[in-house]
Design a protein around this motif. Structure first.
Motif, PDB file in Angstrom:
ATOM      1  N   HIS A 138      26.502 -28.315  24.449  1.00  0.00           N
ATOM      2  CA  HIS A 138      25.102 -28.511  24.047  1.00  0.00           C
ATOM      3  C   HIS A 138      24.483 -27.133  23.812  1.00  0.00           C
ATOM      4  O   HIS A 138      24.567 -26.258  24.688  1.00  0.00           O
ATOM      5  CB  HIS A 138      24.308 -29.238  25.139  1.00  0.00           C
ATOM      6  N   GLU A 147      17.980 -28.535  19.163  1.00  0.00           N
ATOM      7  CA  GLU A 147      19.215 -28.587  19.934  1.00  0.00           C
ATOM      8  C   GLU A 147      20.330 -29.172  19.081  1.00  0.00           C
ATOM      9  O   GLU A 147      20.091 -30.058  18.250  1.00  0.00           O
ATOM     10  CB  GLU A 147      19.027 -29.407  21.211  1.00  0.00           C
ATOM     11  N   THR A 148      21.553 -28.670  19.289  1.00  0.00           N
ATOM     12  CA  THR A 148      22.726 -29.185  18.582  1.00  0.00           C
ATOM     13  C   THR A 148      23.816 -29.513  19.586  1.00  0.00           C
ATOM     14  O   THR A 148      23.822 -29.007  20.714  1.00  0.00           O
ATOM     15  CB  THR A 148      23.268 -28.154  17.568  1.00  0.00           C
ATOM     16  N   TYR A 151      28.253 -27.833  17.762  1.00  0.00           N
ATOM     17  CA  TYR A 151      28.224 -26.780  16.742  1.00  0.00           C
ATOM     18  C   TYR A 151      27.004 -25.915  16.997  1.00  0.00           C
ATOM     19  O   TYR A 151      26.006 -26.361  17.566  1.00  0.00           O
ATOM     20  CB  TYR A 151      28.211 -27.355  15.324  1.00  0.00           C
ATOM     21  N   TRP A 232      17.634 -23.820   7.733  1.00  0.00           N
ATOM     22  CA  TRP A 232      18.340 -24.842   8.531  1.00  0.00           C
ATOM     23  C   TRP A 232      17.467 -25.336   9.671  1.00  0.00           C
ATOM     24  O   TRP A 232      17.404 -26.540   9.950  1.00  0.00           O
ATOM     25  CB  TRP A 232      19.648 -24.258   9.059  1.00  0.00           C
ATOM     26  N   VAL A 236      16.243 -29.235  10.349  1.00  0.00           N
ATOM     27  CA  VAL A 236      16.471 -29.962  11.602  1.00  0.00           C
ATOM     28  C   VAL A 236      15.157 -30.497  12.154  1.00  0.00           C
ATOM     29  O   VAL A 236      15.061 -31.660  12.574  1.00  0.00           O
ATOM     30  CB  VAL A 236      17.159 -29.049  12.643  1.00  0.00           C
ATOM     31  N   GLU A 240      15.578 -34.527  11.889  1.00  0.00           N
ATOM     32  CA  GLU A 240      16.329 -35.018  13.045  1.00  0.00           C
ATOM     33  C   GLU A 240      15.392 -35.576  14.118  1.00  0.00           C
ATOM     34  O   GLU A 240      14.253 -35.127  14.250  1.00  0.00           O
ATOM     35  CB  GLU A 240      17.183 -33.892  13.642  1.00  0.00           C
ATOM     36  N   ARG A 259      29.290 -34.179  16.002  1.00  0.00           N
ATOM     37  CA  ARG A 259      28.184 -33.226  15.893  1.00  0.00           C
ATOM     38  C   ARG A 259      26.855 -33.975  15.805  1.00  0.00           C
ATOM     39  O   ARG A 259      26.749 -34.959  15.078  1.00  0.00           O
ATOM     40  CB  ARG A 259      28.364 -32.351  14.658  1.00  0.00           C
ATOM     41  N   GLU A 260      25.883 -33.466  16.542  1.00  0.00           N
ATOM     42  CA  GLU A 260      24.561 -34.067  16.499  1.00  0.00           C
ATOM     43  C   GLU A 260      23.505 -32.969  16.529  1.00  0.00           C
ATOM     44  O   GLU A 260      23.754 -31.864  17.025  1.00  0.00           O
ATOM     45  CB  GLU A 260      24.363 -35.033  17.680  1.00  0.00           C
ATOM     46  N   SER A 261      22.312 -33.301  15.993  1.00  0.00           N
ATOM     47  CA  SER A 261      21.193 -32.359  15.962  1.00  0.00           C
ATOM     48  C   SER A 261      19.928 -33.065  16.411  1.00  0.00           C
ATOM     49  O   SER A 261      19.753 -34.264  16.162  1.00  0.00           O
ATOM     50  CB  SER A 261      21.001 -31.798  14.547  1.00  0.00           C
TER      51      SER A 261
END
Length: 316
Positions: A138, A147-148, A151, A232, A236, A240, A259-261
């Motif tokens: 995380h 937060e990602t 990645y 970027w 997000v 997101e 992968r999540e954002s």
């Protein structure tokens, strides 16, 4: 004799076959100053060991040739020889010198990579909290409030400060082309400094074996220009969902995810260990300030009462 001659080529062929399936030595393909410093230290250590081995092998061949068995009679007794003080001193001092040199280089290198890189002294580091859980990473950006998962994106030509901790067993955070490894533990935060000089994609992983999901615990580090990074971050935030406590708890319990954002971080409801301490410090400071204010109020109130009593006495 022929069998002995064929052994060496067979061993070389076997080693070539085994090593052909290995990844390239990424620690020598450095893309940042931190990794470059560590790579140079490793190369220096290898060269020192190679020189030592060369000297040892040369002396080994020399001794075998000079003191090999000769065709002497069965009752031959070699002449008595005393030990050499000079040789004793030499083979005692040389290892001490080697260990001392390697120790100095290692201490200097460790001290250098533990601080912000040279050339980035006037730039504010980007702080990223990297926390591990079974079997994922995380990445929380408190400055950007995003937060990602699995990645991480970073800008080039800017110092990065990773703050590492774990929600489970001890893990080891490692991006070979950008920095050395450092442990992430549950009750403390370790800091890792790095910077990327070149844009590109660099693989990171957990280098500490800690269970069945160890091999899957990899993440991609994407280094990009500051403009691309800012774009970027905006994407997000705009596209997101926010990270809720329920969603975060579900992520922690799920073993493997993609992968999540998210457009917020878990730090607000599940802070890092050091953030808990800072909050406790703030609360103590607030309590002390409240006590001080109350004491000042009491003192002023008492002074007022004394003033009133003096006024009454004077009037009398």
């Amino acid at each position: 004799m022929k069998k002995k001659v064929l052994i060496m080529p067979a061993i070389m062929a076997f080693m070539t076959l085994i090593l052909s399936g290995c990844q390239p030595l990424l620690i020598f393909d450095t893309k940042g100053p931190n990794a470059k410093t560590l790579s140079n230290t490793i190369i220096f250590s290898i060269l020192v060991m190679a020189v030592i081995l060369l000297i040892v092998y040369v002396l080994f061949v020399f001794m075998l040739s000079k003191y090999r068995a000769s065709k002497q009679p069965a009752g031959y007794e070699p002449p008595h020889e005393e030990g050499s003080t000079k040789l004793e001193i030499i083979w005692t001092v040389i290892p001490i010198v080697i260990v001392t040199v390697l120790s100095i280089v290692t201490v200097f290198t460790t001290s250098k990579v533990e601080h912000q890189q040279t050339g980035y002294d006037n730039k504010k580091p980007l702080v990223i909290y990297a926390s591990s859980s079974n079997w994922k990473w995380h990445f929380s950006y408190p400055e950007q409030n995003i937060e990602t998962v699995n990645y991480v994106n970073i800008p080039t030509d800017r110092p990065i400060e990773f703050r590492l901790y774990s929600f489970g067993p001890i893990t080891s955070f490692w991006i070979p082309q950008l920095a050395g490894q450092k442990y992430a533990m549950s009750d403390m935060v370790n800091k890792l400094h790095l910077a990327a000089d070149v844009e590109g994609s660099y693989m990171g992983r957990n280098s500490n074996f800690n269970g069945e999901g160890f091999a899957e615990m990899e993440f991609e580090t994407q280094a990009m220009s500051q403009d691309k990074f800012d774009k970027w971050v905006k994407d997000v935030k705009a596209n997101e969902p926010k990270l809720t406590e329920a969603k975060f708890n579900k992520l922690l319990k799920t073993s493997f995810v993609g992968r999540e954002s998210f457009s917020s971080t878990h730090l607000s409801f599940s802070p890092a260990p050091e953030m808990d301490m800072s909050k406790m410090g703030d609360m103590k400071h607030m309590d002390m300030s409240k006590q001080t204010d109350e004491s000042h109020k009491k003192d002023s109130h008492n002074m007022d009462n004394m003033g009133d009593m003096e006024g009454m006495d004077m009037s009398k």
